[in-house]
Motif scaffolding. Sequence first.
Motif, PDB file in Angstrom:
ATOM      1  N   ILE B  93       0.877  -1.181   0.000  1.00 36.92           N
ATOM      2  CA  ILE B  93       0.000   0.000   0.000  1.00 36.92           C
ATOM      3  C   ILE B  93       0.911   1.227   0.000  1.00 36.92           C
ATOM      4  O   ILE B  93       1.843   1.298   0.794  1.00 36.92           O
ATOM      5  N   TYR B  95       1.774   3.987   1.261  1.00 41.20           N
ATOM      6  CA  TYR B  95       1.760   4.962   2.353  1.00 41.20           C
ATOM      7  C   TYR B  95       2.876   5.979   2.164  1.00 41.20           C
ATOM      8  O   TYR B  95       3.980   5.642   1.747  1.00 41.20           O
ATOM      9  N   SER B 231      -6.248  -3.479   5.999  1.00 43.81           N
ATOM     10  CA  SER B 231      -6.317  -2.301   5.137  1.00 43.81           C
ATOM     11  C   SER B 231      -6.224  -2.658   3.655  1.00 43.81           C
ATOM     12  O   SER B 231      -6.654  -1.879   2.800  1.00 43.81           O
ATOM     13  N   LYS B 232      -5.681  -3.838   3.343  1.00 40.68           N
ATOM     14  CA  LYS B 232      -5.596  -4.256   1.935  1.00 40.68           C
ATOM     15  C   LYS B 232      -6.964  -4.575   1.352  1.00 40.68           C
ATOM     16  O   LYS B 232      -7.140  -4.619   0.138  1.00 40.68           O
ATOM     17  N   ASP B 235     -10.760   0.214   1.802  1.00 41.27           N
ATOM     18  CA  ASP B 235     -10.040   1.483   1.703  1.00 41.27           C
ATOM     19  C   ASP B 235     -10.166   2.364   2.948  1.00 41.27           C
ATOM     20  O   ASP B 235      -9.195   3.009   3.357  1.00 41.27           O
ATOM     21  N   ASN B 260      -5.105   4.539   5.381  1.00 37.86           N
ATOM     22  CA  ASN B 260      -5.063   4.039   4.004  1.00 37.86           C
ATOM     23  C   ASN B 260      -5.124   5.221   3.037  1.00 37.86           C
ATOM     24  O   ASN B 260      -6.015   6.070   3.152  1.00 37.86           O
TER      25      ASN B 260
END
Lengths: 396, 396
Positions: B93, B95, B231-232, B235, B260
Motif C-alpha cells: 500500500i 503509504y 487495510s488491503k 479502503d 489508508n
Amino acid sequence: MVNQKYKDRLSNKSVIRELAAYARKRGQEIGYENVFDYSLGNPSVETPKEYNDAVIKMYQTMDSMSLHGYSPTLGNTHAREVIAASLSKRFGIPYEAKHIFPTTGAAGAIAHAVRAVTKPGDTVLTFAPFFPEYMPYINDTGAELQVVPANLPTCQVNFPELEKMMTENVTAVLINSPNNPSGALYTEVTLEKLAAFLNKSQEKYGHDIFLISDEPYREIVFDGKKCPYPSKYYDNTLSCYSFSKSLSLPGERIGYIAVNPKATDADILVDIFGQISRGIGHNCPSSTAQLGVAAVIDMTSDLSVYETNMNLLYDTLKDIGFEVERPQGTFYIFPKALEDDAVAFSKKALKYDLIMVPADNFGAPGYVRLAYCIDTEKVKRSLPVLRKFAHEVYGK
Amino acid sequence: MVNQKYKDRLSNKSVIRELAAYARKRGQEIGYENVFDYSLGNPSVETPKEYNDAVIKMYQTMDSMSLHGYSPTLGNTHAREVIAASLSKRFGIPYEAKHIFPTTGAAGAIAHAVRAVTKPGDTVLTFAPFFPEYMPYINDTGAELQVVPANLPTCQVNFPELEKMMTENVTAVLINSPNNPSGALYTEVTLEKLAAFLNKSQEKYGHDIFLISDEPYREIVFDGKKCPYPSKYYDNTLSCYSFSKSLSLPGERIGYIAVNPKATDADILVDIFGQISRGIGHNCPSSTAQLGVAAVIDMTSDLSVYETNMNLLYDTLKDIGFEVERPQGTFYIFPKALEDDAVAFSKKALKYDLIMVPADNFGAPGYVRLAYCIDTEKVKRSLPVLRKFAHEVYGK
C-alpha cells in the motif's frame, strides 16, 4: 465523515506554529542564523549530561521488563516516591507517592486535572495574558474557559474583574506563575489574597473550587529569587508540572500532577486521573522518561542563559522606548507593540527577519511575545536590528 | 467536587488488574515463582538488544535539541517516513509520511481514530470476544460501543448478527486480528466478506463507515503464517499499531495510526489527529521512543517462546478435556471453563495458584483467558497443576 469539530480547527491553527514555520522557511532562503526567531518556546540549552548518562546506564544494566514493561496504572512507583520526597523537602508539604501522578508534560497534567474536578458545562477561569493552548485543553473536556482580563502591566491577579466573573458555575481556576507570555511571577501577597477569595467563594457556593496551577517555568526565575509555590497557600491545589523546560526535555513528554494532601478527595484523586487515562487512551508517560527524571530529580539544565538573554533584550527594548516590564522568570518578554495593532506590528517586523508573536489570542491585544530561548550570540545580533526596525518604521 | 463519572468507575476496576494484583500479593506469601499467573498481557521476552543499543547511541551522539526537543505537531518526520516505507514494502500500500501519525501505543491510536471519524452519539461496532478496555476508549469519546455477539468457537465475524446490528448510526467498526482474548486470526475470506458488507452499507446509508483495525499482535502469528492485513481489503481503514508486543516495549507507549491512502479525507486525517491531541493534552509519544522504533523498524523480539508456550498449553488443555480452539496468534488461549460460571471456575482455580481471567466482560461468558507471556519453564510447571485442578474439582 470526518468529525467536523476537528476539521474546522484546521483553518484555525496556532499563530505561534505558523510563525515558526515561516521562520524555518525563511531560514532556508537566507540561513537560519540570520532569522531572529523569537517565536517558539523550545528550550535551547542542553539536557544535563547526568540525565543522558542515567538513561544510558539504565539501558545497559536494567532488565527488559523493569525498564520497558508496563508501568502500574498510576505510574512508576519509584518515580512517584522520588517526586513526592523532593516536593515535600522543597516546599514543606507532606506529599506521599499516592499524591503524585506522572503525566505527559504539563499539557497532559492540565487536561487530566480539569477532567477530574469539573464536569461538562462548568466554568474554568484563567487570567490574561494566558497560553492560548489552554483553550483546546479546557474546552475539549466539555467545561468552558473564561478569561479574566489582564491586570497590565504587572500581570498580577485582576481581583475586581475576578470577583465579577466568579459565579456558582466556576469549579476550577487555572493559573500560571511564572507566566507565559509575560514572565510575571505571582507574589506571596497575590497568592494569599487569591486563596482567601477562593476559600470565601467555596463557602459562598457550597462546593469546591480547585486551583489548577500550571508550573512548567517554576525553575526559571531570575535575580536569585524563588517562585512562591501556590499549593502552600490554598489546599485545593493541583500542581501541574513539566520537566520540559527545567531539564530541556519537551520531546520526552514528562511531567506530573501533585495533589495537595489537604485537598478534598486527596486520597482518590490520583485514582481518578488513572480512570481518565483509560478514557483517552494515554495510560502513562514513557517508562524511560519516568525513571530518567527520577534519577536527576533535583537537577536542572544550566538555565542562566535565559537570564542573560532577558537582560540584553529588556535593556535594549527599554532604551528604544518600548513599554515593557522586566520579566521575573520564564524565557519570555512581553513588550507593548509600537502601534495599537500588534499583528500589523509583527508583520512589519518580519521584513527585518524579526519573528515576534502578536498576543491577541493570549488575551492581551497590542502586545507581542518574544521567546528568548535562543543562543545569546543571536540575541546580541538581533539588538541592532530591533533598533533599526523601531527607528525606520516608528521613528524611535 | 470530583467528577462523579470517574469516581463511579473506581468501584468498577479492571478484573484483569485485580487478578494481577492478587497474584503479586500471593507471590509475596509463597514466592512469585509458585504463582501460575496467566492474568496480564505484559510481554515476557526481552526487547531486542539492537533497540537498546540504538537508543544508547542516540544518547551518546545526538545533540540535545534533536533528541529531546519538541517533535513537530504531527510526530517526528524521520520516524513517520520510516514507518510509511516499511508498511508500503510489506503490504503493497503506497503509504507516505503524511499518512502516519505516531501515538502512545494502540490505546492512544484507537482513542484518536474514533474521535476523528465519529461524533458523539454515533455507534461503533466491535465483535465479541473483545478487549474490555475498548469500553472506556470508545465510550469516553461520546460515541457508543455496541458488541456483535461472538461467533464461537472460530471467532470469525458473526455476519448474521452484524447485519442485524448495522444501522445508519454506525460510523465505525473496530476489529482486532490477531484477537485478544481468543488468539483467532481473521482469514482473507472473512476480511473480503467484511469489506463487501461495509462497502454495501456505506452505499446504503450514504456515509463513510471507517474500519478501525487494532493490530498490536500483528507480528505474533504461529505456524509460519502471516496475518492478513485488513487495510488491503477495505479502503476506509485506519490501522492502529503498537510496538508494545512486537518489541516488548509496553512501558514506552509507542505506536501509530496508518491511514489508508485511498480512505476518505486521507490527506487531512493526520492533521485532524493532531487537532485531537491538542484537546486531550497528549501531543506526541516520547521523542526517544519514536526515534528508537524507527532505528529497528523491521525487527521484533524473539517471539518464538509464545508459540512454544501455546503448544504446551493447548495440548494439555485438550488432553484434559477442555473445549478450546488452537490459537493462531497473540499470547492468549481461550478455553471454555469446566462449569457454566467462569467466575466461579476462576475462583476455584485460585486455590491451586492458577490465575485465569474469566471472560464475562470480554463478551464471552463461560470462557477464561490465559495470557501465556511467561517463562516456558513456569508454563511447564503449571501443567500438572492444571491437571490436578481439573481432576480434583471437576473429575476430569
